[in-house]
Design a protein around this motif. Structure first.
Motif, PDB file in Angstrom:
ATOM      1  N   ASP A  91       0.843  -1.197   0.000  1.00  0.00           N
ATOM      2  CA  ASP A  91       0.000   0.000   0.000  1.00  0.00           C
ATOM      3  C   ASP A  91       0.880   1.250   0.000  1.00  0.00           C
ATOM      4  O   ASP A  91       2.107   1.171   0.089  1.00  0.00           O
ATOM      5  CB  ASP A  91      -0.963   0.009   1.203  1.00  0.00           C
ATOM      6  N   VAL A  92       0.206   2.406  -0.101  1.00  0.00           N
ATOM      7  CA  VAL A  92       0.943   3.669  -0.212  1.00  0.00           C
ATOM      8  C   VAL A  92       1.740   3.948   1.054  1.00  0.00           C
ATOM      9  O   VAL A  92       2.880   4.424   0.990  1.00  0.00           O
ATOM     10  CB  VAL A  92      -0.037   4.826  -0.505  1.00  0.00           C
ATOM     11  N   ARG A  93       1.164   3.661   2.213  1.00  0.00           N
ATOM     12  CA  ARG A  93       1.857   3.922   3.476  1.00  0.00           C
ATOM     13  C   ARG A  93       3.172   3.141   3.550  1.00  0.00           C
ATOM     14  O   ARG A  93       4.222   3.692   3.911  1.00  0.00           O
ATOM     15  CB  ARG A  93       0.965   3.541   4.647  1.00  0.00           C
ATOM     16  N   SER A  94       3.126   1.857   3.196  1.00  0.00           N
ATOM     17  CA  SER A  94       4.336   1.032   3.238  1.00  0.00           C
ATOM     18  C   SER A  94       5.399   1.569   2.281  1.00  0.00           C
ATOM     19  O   SER A  94       6.585   1.614   2.613  1.00  0.00           O
ATOM     20  CB  SER A  94       3.996  -0.413   2.880  1.00  0.00           C
ATOM     21  N   LEU A 149       5.042  10.749  -7.025  1.00  0.00           N
ATOM     22  CA  LEU A 149       5.155   9.367  -6.583  1.00  0.00           C
ATOM     23  C   LEU A 149       3.882   8.918  -5.874  1.00  0.00           C
ATOM     24  O   LEU A 149       3.355   7.826  -6.140  1.00  0.00           O
ATOM     25  CB  LEU A 149       6.361   9.205  -5.651  1.00  0.00           C
ATOM     26  N   ILE A 150       3.376   9.743  -4.952  1.00  0.00           N
ATOM     27  CA  ILE A 150       2.146   9.385  -4.239  1.00  0.00           C
ATOM     28  C   ILE A 150       0.983   9.279  -5.217  1.00  0.00           C
ATOM     29  O   ILE A 150       0.175   8.341  -5.160  1.00  0.00           O
ATOM     30  CB  ILE A 150       1.841  10.419  -3.134  1.00  0.00           C
ATOM     31  N   ILE A 154      -1.629   6.088  -6.041  1.00  0.00           N
ATOM     32  CA  ILE A 154      -3.064   6.166  -5.732  1.00  0.00           C
ATOM     33  C   ILE A 154      -3.911   6.170  -7.000  1.00  0.00           C
ATOM     34  O   ILE A 154      -4.672   5.239  -7.254  1.00  0.00           O
ATOM     35  CB  ILE A 154      -3.361   7.410  -4.866  1.00  0.00           C
ATOM     36  N   ALA A 155      -3.796   7.229  -7.813  1.00  0.00           N
ATOM     37  CA  ALA A 155      -4.580   7.328  -9.054  1.00  0.00           C
ATOM     38  C   ALA A 155      -4.097   8.552  -9.820  1.00  0.00           C
ATOM     39  O   ALA A 155      -3.689   9.556  -9.214  1.00  0.00           O
ATOM     40  CB  ALA A 155      -6.070   7.452  -8.761  1.00  0.00           C
ATOM     41  N   PRO A 156      -4.142   8.516 -11.157  1.00  0.00           N
ATOM     42  CA  PRO A 156      -3.642   9.646 -11.956  1.00  0.00           C
ATOM     43  C   PRO A 156      -4.303  10.979 -11.626  1.00  0.00           C
ATOM     44  O   PRO A 156      -3.656  12.022 -11.693  1.00  0.00           O
ATOM     45  CB  PRO A 156      -3.958   9.208 -13.394  1.00  0.00           C
ATOM     46  N   GLY A 157      -5.586  10.961 -11.285  1.00  0.00           N
ATOM     47  CA  GLY A 157      -6.278  12.223 -11.011  1.00  0.00           C
ATOM     48  C   GLY A 157      -6.286  12.625  -9.550  1.00  0.00           C
ATOM     49  O   GLY A 157      -6.944  13.607  -9.181  1.00  0.00           O
ATOM     50  N   TRP A 158      -5.559  11.892  -8.704  1.00  0.00           N
ATOM     51  CA  TRP A 158      -5.571  12.190  -7.262  1.00  0.00           C
ATOM     52  C   TRP A 158      -4.958  13.550  -6.957  1.00  0.00           C
ATOM     53  O   TRP A 158      -3.980  13.962  -7.570  1.00  0.00           O
ATOM     54  CB  TRP A 158      -4.792  11.112  -6.516  1.00  0.00           C
ATOM     55  N   ARG A 159      -5.573  14.250  -5.996  1.00  0.00           N
ATOM     56  CA  ARG A 159      -5.036  15.525  -5.520  1.00  0.00           C
ATOM     57  C   ARG A 159      -4.936  15.498  -4.005  1.00  0.00           C
ATOM     58  O   ARG A 159      -5.789  14.939  -3.328  1.00  0.00           O
ATOM     59  CB  ARG A 159      -5.951  16.694  -5.923  1.00  0.00           C
ATOM     60  N   SER A 194      -0.177  17.726   2.453  1.00  0.00           N
ATOM     61  CA  SER A 194      -1.173  17.245   3.407  1.00  0.00           C
ATOM     62  C   SER A 194      -2.210  16.424   2.649  1.00  0.00           C
ATOM     63  O   SER A 194      -2.655  16.826   1.573  1.00  0.00           O
ATOM     64  CB  SER A 194      -1.848  18.409   4.136  1.00  0.00           C
ATOM     65  N   LEU A 195      -2.599  15.283   3.208  1.00  0.00           N
ATOM     66  CA  LEU A 195      -3.578  14.396   2.580  1.00  0.00           C
ATOM     67  C   LEU A 195      -4.321  13.632   3.652  1.00  0.00           C
ATOM     68  O   LEU A 195      -3.912  13.613   4.822  1.00  0.00           O
ATOM     69  CB  LEU A 195      -2.879  13.428   1.621  1.00  0.00           C
ATOM     70  N   TYR A 196      -5.417  12.996   3.268  1.00  0.00           N
ATOM     71  CA  TYR A 196      -6.147  12.168   4.217  1.00  0.00           C
ATOM     72  C   TYR A 196      -5.315  10.934   4.567  1.00  0.00           C
ATOM     73  O   TYR A 196      -4.700  10.308   3.691  1.00  0.00           O
ATOM     74  CB  TYR A 196      -7.476  11.717   3.624  1.00  0.00           C
ATOM     75  N   SER A 197      -5.325  10.563   5.839  1.00  0.00           N
ATOM     76  CA  SER A 197      -4.599   9.364   6.246  1.00  0.00           C
ATOM     77  C   SER A 197      -5.113   8.125   5.523  1.00  0.00           C
ATOM     78  O   SER A 197      -4.333   7.204   5.211  1.00  0.00           O
ATOM     79  CB  SER A 197      -4.720   9.158   7.767  1.00  0.00           C
ATOM     80  N   LYS A 198      -6.398   8.096   5.229  1.00  0.00           N
ATOM     81  CA  LYS A 198      -6.967   6.925   4.551  1.00  0.00           C
ATOM     82  C   LYS A 198      -6.380   6.741   3.152  1.00  0.00           C
ATOM     83  O   LYS A 198      -6.346   5.618   2.628  1.00  0.00           O
ATOM     84  CB  LYS A 198      -8.490   7.028   4.485  1.00  0.00           C
ATOM     85  N   ASP A 199      -5.906   7.842   2.550  1.00  0.00           N
ATOM     86  CA  ASP A 199      -5.274   7.717   1.231  1.00  0.00           C
ATOM     87  C   ASP A 199      -4.000   6.868   1.301  1.00  0.00           C
ATOM     88  O   ASP A 199      -3.634   6.202   0.327  1.00  0.00           O
ATOM     89  CB  ASP A 199      -4.932   9.092   0.662  1.00  0.00           C
ATOM     90  N   LEU A 200      -3.341   6.899   2.461  1.00  0.00           N
ATOM     91  CA  LEU A 200      -2.115   6.129   2.615  1.00  0.00           C
ATOM     92  C   LEU A 200      -2.390   4.621   2.664  1.00  0.00           C
ATOM     93  O   LEU A 200      -1.481   3.821   2.457  1.00  0.00           O
ATOM     94  CB  LEU A 200      -1.373   6.546   3.889  1.00  0.00           C
ATOM     95  N   ASP A 201      -3.643   4.274   2.961  1.00  0.00           N
ATOM     96  CA  ASP A 201      -4.008   2.853   3.020  1.00  0.00           C
ATOM     97  C   ASP A 201      -4.467   2.312   1.672  1.00  0.00           C
ATOM     98  O   ASP A 201      -4.876   1.146   1.574  1.00  0.00           O
ATOM     99  CB  ASP A 201      -5.106   2.643   4.065  1.00  0.00           C
ATOM    100  N   THR A 202      -4.406   3.128   0.641  1.00  0.00           N
ATOM    101  CA  THR A 202      -4.805   2.687  -0.695  1.00  0.00           C
ATOM    102  C   THR A 202      -3.914   1.532  -1.144  1.00  0.00           C
ATOM    103  O   THR A 202      -2.684   1.645  -1.106  1.00  0.00           O
ATOM    104  CB  THR A 202      -4.688   3.842  -1.703  1.00  0.00           C
ATOM    105  N   PRO A 203      -4.497   0.416  -1.566  1.00  0.00           N
ATOM    106  CA  PRO A 203      -3.674  -0.714  -2.037  1.00  0.00           C
ATOM    107  C   PRO A 203      -2.853  -0.310  -3.262  1.00  0.00           C
ATOM    108  O   PRO A 203      -3.288   0.495  -4.085  1.00  0.00           O
ATOM    109  CB  PRO A 203      -4.707  -1.788  -2.390  1.00  0.00           C
ATOM    110  N   ASN A 204      -1.683  -0.875  -3.347  1.00  0.00           N
ATOM    111  CA  ASN A 204      -0.805  -0.629  -4.485  1.00  0.00           C
ATOM    112  C   ASN A 204      -1.155  -1.603  -5.595  1.00  0.00           C
ATOM    113  O   ASN A 204      -0.880  -2.812  -5.489  1.00  0.00           O
ATOM    114  CB  ASN A 204       0.655  -0.801  -4.056  1.00  0.00           C
ATOM    115  N   ALA A 205      -1.771  -1.099  -6.660  1.00  0.00           N
ATOM    116  CA  ALA A 205      -2.227  -1.956  -7.753  1.00  0.00           C
ATOM    117  C   ALA A 205      -1.059  -2.606  -8.501  1.00  0.00           C
ATOM    118  O   ALA A 205      -1.228  -3.629  -9.162  1.00  0.00           O
ATOM    119  CB  ALA A 205      -3.082  -1.153  -8.728  1.00  0.00           C
ATOM    120  N   MET A 206       0.144  -2.032  -8.387  1.00  0.00           N
ATOM    121  CA  MET A 206       1.310  -2.576  -9.106  1.00  0.00           C
ATOM    122  C   MET A 206       1.943  -3.762  -8.389  1.00  0.00           C
ATOM    123  O   MET A 206       2.720  -4.504  -8.972  1.00  0.00           O
ATOM    124  CB  MET A 206       2.372  -1.479  -9.290  1.00  0.00           C
ATOM    125  N   ALA A 207       1.623  -3.936  -7.095  1.00  0.00           N
ATOM    126  CA  ALA A 207       2.336  -4.904  -6.270  1.00  0.00           C
ATOM    127  C   ALA A 207       1.978  -6.341  -6.606  1.00  0.00           C
ATOM    128  O   ALA A 207       0.829  -6.668  -6.905  1.00  0.00           O
ATOM    129  CB  ALA A 207       2.048  -4.638  -4.799  1.00  0.00           C
TER     130      ALA A 207
END
Length: 367
Positions: A91-94, A149-150, A154-159, A194-207
Protein backbone atom coordinates in the motif's frame (compact mmCIF):
# COMPACT_ATOMS: atom_id res chain seq x y z
CA UNK A 1 31.09 15.99 6.73
CA UNK A 2 28.92 17.71 4.15
CA UNK A 3 26.17 15.52 2.66
CA UNK A 4 26.42 13.91 -0.76
CA UNK A 5 23.78 13.21 -3.39
CA UNK A 6 23.80 10.98 -6.43
CA UNK A 7 24.03 12.43 -9.92
CA UNK A 8 20.49 11.04 -10.34
CA UNK A 9 19.37 14.16 -8.43
CA UNK A 10 19.97 16.04 -11.70
CA UNK A 11 18.07 13.60 -13.94
CA UNK A 12 16.69 15.41 -17.03
CA UNK A 13 18.45 18.67 -16.13
CA UNK A 14 20.20 18.76 -19.51
CA UNK A 15 16.92 18.35 -21.42
CA UNK A 16 15.20 21.01 -19.33
CA UNK A 17 18.12 23.41 -19.69
CA UNK A 18 18.17 23.10 -23.47
CA UNK A 19 14.40 23.63 -23.65
CA UNK A 20 14.87 26.91 -21.78
CA UNK A 21 17.75 28.07 -23.99
CA UNK A 22 20.37 27.54 -21.28
CA UNK A 23 23.83 26.01 -21.42
CA UNK A 24 23.54 23.08 -18.96
CA UNK A 25 27.22 22.13 -19.26
CA UNK A 26 28.39 25.62 -18.30
CA UNK A 27 25.98 25.77 -15.36
CA UNK A 28 27.30 22.46 -14.08
CA UNK A 29 30.94 23.51 -14.47
CA UNK A 30 30.23 26.76 -12.63
CA UNK A 31 28.95 24.65 -9.72
CA UNK A 32 32.09 22.49 -9.77
CA UNK A 33 30.56 19.47 -11.52
CA UNK A 34 31.77 17.57 -14.57
CA UNK A 35 29.01 17.56 -17.24
CA UNK A 36 30.45 14.43 -18.87
CA UNK A 37 29.71 12.44 -15.70
CA UNK A 38 25.99 13.20 -15.48
CA UNK A 39 25.21 9.87 -17.12
CA UNK A 40 26.82 8.08 -14.15
CA UNK A 41 23.63 8.22 -12.13
CA UNK A 42 24.97 6.33 -9.09
CA UNK A 43 28.06 8.51 -8.64
CA UNK A 44 28.07 10.64 -5.49
CA UNK A 45 28.55 14.41 -5.73
CA UNK A 46 28.34 17.19 -3.11
CA UNK A 47 24.63 17.79 -2.47
CA UNK A 48 25.35 21.50 -2.28
CA UNK A 49 26.66 21.44 -5.87
CA UNK A 50 23.41 19.90 -7.12
CA UNK A 51 21.45 22.56 -5.24
CA UNK A 52 23.65 25.31 -6.69
CA UNK A 53 23.12 24.08 -10.26
CA UNK A 54 19.34 24.50 -9.96
CA UNK A 55 19.64 27.94 -8.35
CA UNK A 56 22.01 29.08 -11.12
CA UNK A 57 19.61 27.73 -13.75
CA UNK A 58 16.71 29.62 -12.18
CA UNK A 59 18.70 32.85 -12.24
CA UNK A 60 19.91 32.32 -15.82
CA UNK A 61 16.42 31.52 -17.11
CA UNK A 62 14.80 34.25 -14.98
CA UNK A 63 12.30 31.68 -13.73
CA UNK A 64 11.46 30.91 -10.13
CA UNK A 65 9.85 27.52 -10.82
CA UNK A 66 12.78 25.55 -12.27
CA UNK A 67 12.49 22.90 -9.54
CA UNK A 68 8.83 22.27 -10.38
CA UNK A 69 9.60 22.19 -14.10
CA UNK A 70 12.24 19.53 -13.49
CA UNK A 71 9.87 17.51 -11.29
CA UNK A 72 7.57 17.00 -14.28
CA UNK A 73 10.18 14.75 -15.90
CA UNK A 74 10.62 12.41 -12.94
CA UNK A 75 9.44 8.82 -12.80
CA UNK A 76 9.52 6.14 -10.12
CA UNK A 77 12.30 4.38 -12.06
CA UNK A 78 14.63 7.35 -11.45
CA UNK A 79 15.07 6.09 -7.87
CA UNK A 80 17.11 3.20 -9.26
CA UNK A 81 17.08 -0.14 -7.39
CA UNK A 82 14.88 1.36 -4.68
CA UNK A 83 12.07 1.80 -7.23
CA UNK A 84 11.89 -1.98 -7.73
CA UNK A 85 11.21 -2.45 -4.02
CA UNK A 86 8.71 0.43 -3.75
CA UNK A 87 6.73 -1.01 -6.64
CA UNK A 88 6.06 -4.22 -4.68
CA UNK A 89 4.96 -2.62 -1.39
CA UNK A 90 1.33 -3.54 -0.52
CA UNK A 91 0.00 0.00 0.00
CA UNK A 92 0.94 3.67 -0.21
CA UNK A 93 1.86 3.92 3.48
CA UNK A 94 4.34 1.03 3.24
CA UNK A 95 5.91 2.51 0.11
CA UNK A 96 6.21 5.96 1.68
CA UNK A 97 7.74 4.62 4.90
CA UNK A 98 10.25 2.60 2.87
CA UNK A 99 11.15 5.70 0.86
CA UNK A 100 11.70 7.66 4.09
CA UNK A 101 13.71 4.87 5.70
CA UNK A 102 16.09 4.57 2.74
CA UNK A 103 16.25 8.21 1.57
CA UNK A 104 19.99 8.24 2.33
CA UNK A 105 20.53 5.83 -0.57
CA UNK A 106 20.09 8.63 -3.10
CA UNK A 107 20.45 11.94 -1.21
CA UNK A 108 22.11 12.39 2.20
CA UNK A 109 20.79 15.96 2.50
CA UNK A 110 17.12 15.05 2.01
CA UNK A 111 14.83 14.92 5.05
CA UNK A 112 11.30 13.52 4.58
CA UNK A 113 9.08 13.17 7.64
CA UNK A 114 5.55 11.76 7.98
CA UNK A 115 3.16 12.71 10.79
CA UNK A 116 -0.53 11.95 11.30
CA UNK A 117 -3.16 13.60 13.47
CA UNK A 118 -6.97 13.48 13.44
CA UNK A 119 -7.14 11.63 10.13
CA UNK A 120 -4.77 14.04 8.33
CA UNK A 121 -1.29 12.99 7.20
CA UNK A 122 1.44 15.57 6.61
CA UNK A 123 4.61 14.76 4.68
CA UNK A 124 7.31 17.38 5.24
CA UNK A 125 10.28 17.86 2.93
CA UNK A 126 13.48 19.67 3.92
CA UNK A 127 17.15 19.86 2.93
CA UNK A 128 19.98 19.82 5.45
CA UNK A 129 23.20 21.10 3.90
CA UNK A 130 24.80 21.98 7.21
CA UNK A 131 23.94 25.67 7.02
CA UNK A 132 20.67 27.67 6.97
CA UNK A 133 18.85 28.46 3.74
CA UNK A 134 15.63 27.79 1.82
CA UNK A 135 17.18 26.20 -1.29
CA UNK A 136 13.97 26.96 -3.14
CA UNK A 137 14.47 25.09 -6.41
CA UNK A 138 15.72 21.85 -4.84
CA UNK A 139 12.97 21.94 -2.22
CA UNK A 140 10.36 22.48 -4.95
CA UNK A 141 11.85 19.55 -6.84
CA UNK A 142 11.61 17.35 -3.75
CA UNK A 143 7.97 18.26 -3.07
CA UNK A 144 7.06 17.88 -6.74
CA UNK A 145 8.67 14.44 -7.04
CA UNK A 146 7.06 13.26 -3.80
CA UNK A 147 3.63 14.37 -5.05
CA UNK A 148 4.08 12.56 -8.35
CA UNK A 149 5.15 9.37 -6.58
CA UNK A 150 2.15 9.39 -4.24
CA UNK A 151 -0.17 10.22 -7.13
CA UNK A 152 1.32 7.35 -9.13
CA UNK A 153 0.49 4.89 -6.36
CA UNK A 154 -3.06 6.17 -5.73
CA UNK A 155 -4.58 7.33 -9.05
CA UNK A 156 -3.64 9.65 -11.96
CA UNK A 157 -6.28 12.22 -11.01
CA UNK A 158 -5.57 12.19 -7.26
CA UNK A 159 -5.04 15.53 -5.52
CA UNK A 160 -3.80 16.18 -1.96
CA UNK A 161 -5.70 18.32 0.52
CA UNK A 162 -3.02 20.96 0.12
CA UNK A 163 0.60 21.54 -0.85
CA UNK A 164 2.65 24.00 1.22
CA UNK A 165 5.77 26.00 0.42
CA UNK A 166 7.73 28.16 2.84
CA UNK A 167 8.69 30.62 0.08
CA UNK A 168 6.56 33.31 -1.64
CA UNK A 169 4.47 32.34 -4.69
CA UNK A 170 6.14 32.18 -8.11
CA UNK A 171 5.43 34.96 -10.60
CA UNK A 172 3.44 32.52 -12.76
CA UNK A 173 1.21 30.01 -10.94
CA UNK A 174 0.22 28.01 -14.04
CA UNK A 175 2.79 25.22 -13.64
CA UNK A 176 2.19 25.00 -9.89
CA UNK A 177 -1.57 24.58 -10.33
CA UNK A 178 -1.06 22.16 -13.20
CA UNK A 179 0.99 19.89 -10.93
CA UNK A 180 -0.87 20.19 -7.62
CA UNK A 181 -4.29 21.69 -8.32
CA UNK A 182 -5.53 24.94 -6.77
CA UNK A 183 -4.93 24.05 -3.11
CA UNK A 184 -1.41 25.44 -2.81
CA UNK A 185 -0.25 27.59 0.12
CA UNK A 186 2.80 29.85 0.11
CA UNK A 187 4.77 31.53 2.92
CA UNK A 188 3.83 28.51 5.03
CA UNK A 189 5.82 27.25 8.00
CA UNK A 190 6.93 24.09 6.16
CA UNK A 191 7.37 22.54 2.72
CA UNK A 192 5.30 19.48 2.02
CA UNK A 193 2.00 17.78 1.32
CA UNK A 194 -1.17 17.25 3.41
CA UNK A 195 -3.58 14.40 2.58
CA UNK A 196 -6.15 12.17 4.22
CA UNK A 197 -4.60 9.36 6.25
CA UNK A 198 -6.97 6.92 4.55
CA UNK A 199 -5.27 7.72 1.23
CA UNK A 200 -2.11 6.13 2.61
CA UNK A 201 -4.01 2.85 3.02
CA UNK A 202 -4.81 2.69 -0.70
CA UNK A 203 -3.67 -0.71 -2.04
CA UNK A 204 -0.81 -0.63 -4.49
CA UNK A 205 -2.23 -1.96 -7.75
CA UNK A 206 1.31 -2.58 -9.11
CA UNK A 207 2.34 -4.90 -6.27
CA UNK A 208 2.82 -8.64 -6.67
CA UNK A 209 2.83 -10.29 -3.19
CA UNK A 210 5.05 -13.12 -4.44
CA UNK A 211 7.75 -10.61 -5.45
CA UNK A 212 7.98 -8.63 -2.21
CA UNK A 213 10.46 -10.87 -0.39
CA UNK A 214 12.64 -11.02 -3.48
CA UNK A 215 12.77 -7.24 -3.79
CA UNK A 216 13.48 -6.85 -0.05
CA UNK A 217 16.46 -9.17 -0.45
CA UNK A 218 17.52 -7.16 -3.50
CA UNK A 219 17.42 -3.95 -1.48
CA UNK A 220 19.66 -5.51 1.18
CA UNK A 221 22.23 -6.27 -1.54
CA UNK A 222 22.19 -2.69 -2.86
CA UNK A 223 22.16 -0.81 0.41
CA UNK A 224 25.61 -0.06 1.82
CA UNK A 225 26.27 -1.03 5.43
CA UNK A 226 26.24 2.16 7.50
CA UNK A 227 27.42 5.56 6.35
CA UNK A 228 29.81 5.83 3.39
CA UNK A 229 33.45 5.59 4.45
CA UNK A 230 35.78 8.55 4.10
CA UNK A 231 37.72 6.59 1.47
CA UNK A 232 34.58 6.06 -0.61
CA UNK A 233 33.59 9.73 -0.33
CA UNK A 234 37.07 10.94 -1.27
CA UNK A 235 37.35 8.50 -4.19
CA UNK A 236 34.00 9.69 -5.60
CA UNK A 237 35.08 13.32 -5.28
CA UNK A 238 38.48 12.68 -6.89
CA UNK A 239 36.76 11.02 -9.86
CA UNK A 240 34.45 14.03 -10.06
CA UNK A 241 37.09 16.75 -9.68
CA UNK A 242 39.95 15.36 -11.78
CA UNK A 243 38.45 16.34 -15.17
CA UNK A 244 37.72 19.87 -13.88
CA UNK A 245 41.39 20.57 -13.11
CA UNK A 246 40.52 21.40 -9.48
CA UNK A 247 41.39 18.12 -7.78
CA UNK A 248 43.37 18.76 -4.61
CA UNK A 249 43.09 17.62 -1.03
CA UNK A 250 42.06 21.17 -0.13
CA UNK A 251 39.17 21.12 -2.64
CA UNK A 252 38.07 17.66 -1.51
CA UNK A 253 38.17 18.82 2.11
CA UNK A 254 36.02 21.86 1.27
CA UNK A 255 33.49 19.63 -0.51
CA UNK A 256 33.29 17.43 2.59
CA UNK A 257 33.03 20.39 4.97
CA UNK A 258 36.23 19.61 6.90
CA UNK A 259 39.88 20.72 6.82
CA UNK A 260 42.66 18.92 4.97
CA UNK A 261 44.19 17.51 8.16
CA UNK A 262 40.88 15.81 9.00
CA UNK A 263 40.81 14.21 5.54
CA UNK A 264 44.36 12.91 5.98
CA UNK A 265 43.66 11.64 9.51
CA UNK A 266 40.45 9.80 8.60
CA UNK A 267 42.02 8.21 5.52
CA UNK A 268 44.98 7.11 7.62
CA UNK A 269 42.56 5.51 10.10
CA UNK A 270 41.10 3.52 7.18
CA UNK A 271 44.53 2.37 6.01
CA UNK A 272 44.93 4.56 2.93
CA UNK A 273 45.94 8.09 1.91
CA UNK A 274 44.82 10.86 -0.41
CA UNK A 275 47.85 10.39 -2.66
CA UNK A 276 47.13 6.65 -2.98
CA UNK A 277 43.49 7.30 -3.92
CA UNK A 278 44.53 10.00 -6.39
CA UNK A 279 47.15 7.74 -7.96
CA UNK A 280 44.78 4.77 -8.27
CA UNK A 281 42.04 6.92 -9.78
CA UNK A 282 44.46 8.50 -12.24
CA UNK A 283 45.65 5.03 -13.26
CA UNK A 284 42.12 3.78 -13.95
CA UNK A 285 41.24 6.87 -15.98
CA UNK A 286 44.60 6.97 -17.78
CA UNK A 287 44.29 3.39 -19.03
CA UNK A 288 40.86 4.10 -20.47
CA UNK A 289 41.73 7.48 -21.99
CA UNK A 290 45.03 6.39 -23.54
CA UNK A 291 43.47 3.25 -24.99
CA UNK A 292 40.46 5.05 -26.51
CA UNK A 293 42.60 7.19 -28.89
CA UNK A 294 40.03 10.01 -28.72
CA UNK A 295 42.30 12.55 -27.04
CA UNK A 296 45.88 13.66 -27.46
CA UNK A 297 48.41 12.84 -24.76
CA UNK A 298 48.60 16.54 -23.90
CA UNK A 299 44.83 16.71 -23.33
CA UNK A 300 44.87 13.52 -21.26
CA UNK A 301 47.69 14.80 -19.08
CA UNK A 302 45.81 18.05 -18.46
CA UNK A 303 42.58 16.17 -17.65
CA UNK A 304 44.42 14.08 -15.07
CA UNK A 305 45.91 17.12 -13.38
CA UNK A 306 49.54 16.94 -14.56
CA UNK A 307 51.39 20.22 -15.00
CA UNK A 308 53.13 19.15 -18.21
CA UNK A 309 53.09 16.33 -20.81
CA UNK A 310 56.53 15.27 -19.56
CA UNK A 311 55.28 14.80 -16.00
CA UNK A 312 52.35 12.73 -17.27
CA UNK A 313 54.61 10.57 -19.43
CA UNK A 314 57.07 9.93 -16.58
CA UNK A 315 54.25 9.04 -14.18
CA UNK A 316 52.67 6.70 -16.75
CA UNK A 317 55.96 4.92 -17.45
CA UNK A 318 56.63 4.46 -13.75
CA UNK A 319 53.10 3.12 -13.19
CA UNK A 320 52.79 0.85 -16.25
CA UNK A 321 56.37 0.17 -17.35
CA UNK A 322 56.06 1.97 -20.71
CA UNK A 323 55.18 5.35 -22.15
CA UNK A 324 51.55 6.28 -22.92
CA UNK A 325 52.45 6.33 -26.64
CA UNK A 326 53.73 2.76 -26.45
CA UNK A 327 50.62 1.69 -24.53
CA UNK A 328 48.34 3.21 -27.17
CA UNK A 329 50.30 1.53 -29.97
CA UNK A 330 50.10 -1.80 -28.15
CA UNK A 331 46.34 -1.68 -27.72
CA UNK A 332 45.93 -0.70 -31.38
CA UNK A 333 47.99 -3.69 -32.54
CA UNK A 334 46.02 -5.98 -30.25
CA UNK A 335 42.86 -4.73 -31.92
CA UNK A 336 44.33 -5.42 -35.38
CA UNK A 337 45.44 -8.89 -34.28
CA UNK A 338 42.04 -9.80 -32.85
CA UNK A 339 39.98 -8.14 -35.59
CA UNK A 340 42.14 -7.94 -38.74
CA UNK A 341 40.58 -5.66 -41.37
CA UNK A 342 40.07 -6.87 -44.92
CA UNK A 343 42.92 -6.14 -47.38
CA UNK A 344 45.30 -5.27 -44.57
CA UNK A 345 48.17 -7.00 -42.84
CA UNK A 346 47.36 -10.51 -41.63
CA UNK A 347 46.77 -11.25 -37.96
CA UNK A 348 50.00 -13.26 -37.98
CA UNK A 349 51.97 -10.24 -39.21
CA UNK A 350 50.30 -8.09 -36.57
CA UNK A 351 51.19 -10.64 -33.89
CA UNK A 352 54.86 -10.70 -34.98
CA UNK A 353 55.00 -6.91 -34.94
CA UNK A 354 53.30 -6.85 -31.57
CA UNK A 355 55.76 -9.28 -29.98
CA UNK A 356 58.77 -7.48 -31.45
CA UNK A 357 57.90 -3.95 -30.39
CA UNK A 358 56.19 -4.23 -27.01
CA UNK A 359 58.15 -4.08 -23.78
CA UNK A 360 57.39 -6.27 -20.83
CA UNK A 361 54.15 -5.41 -19.02
CA UNK A 362 52.22 -4.31 -22.13
CA UNK A 363 48.45 -4.82 -22.24
CA UNK A 364 48.50 -8.14 -24.15
CA UNK A 365 45.35 -10.22 -23.69
CA UNK A 366 45.26 -13.95 -23.28
CA UNK A 367 48.85 -14.31 -22.08
Amino acid sequence: MKPLARYAALNNFVELGHSLGLDPARLMRDAGLDPASIGLQDRWIPAEAAVEVLERAAAAADRDDIGLALAQFRRLSHLGPLSLVLREEPDVRSALMLLIRHQHMYNEALRIRLSEQSGIATVRVALDLGHPGQFRQSTDLGVGVLHLLIQGFIAPGWRPLSVAFAHPPPRDLQLCHSLFGPQVRFDADFNGISLYSKDLDTPNAMADPTMRQYTQDLLADFEPAGAPSTERRVRELVELLLPTGRCSVEQVARSLGVDRRTVHRRLDDEGTSFSAILDDTRAELAQHMVTSRRQSMIAIGESLGFSSPGNFSRWFRKRFGQSPTQWRAATHLISVYENPPQSSQSSTEAAVQLCCMLPRGSPVKGS
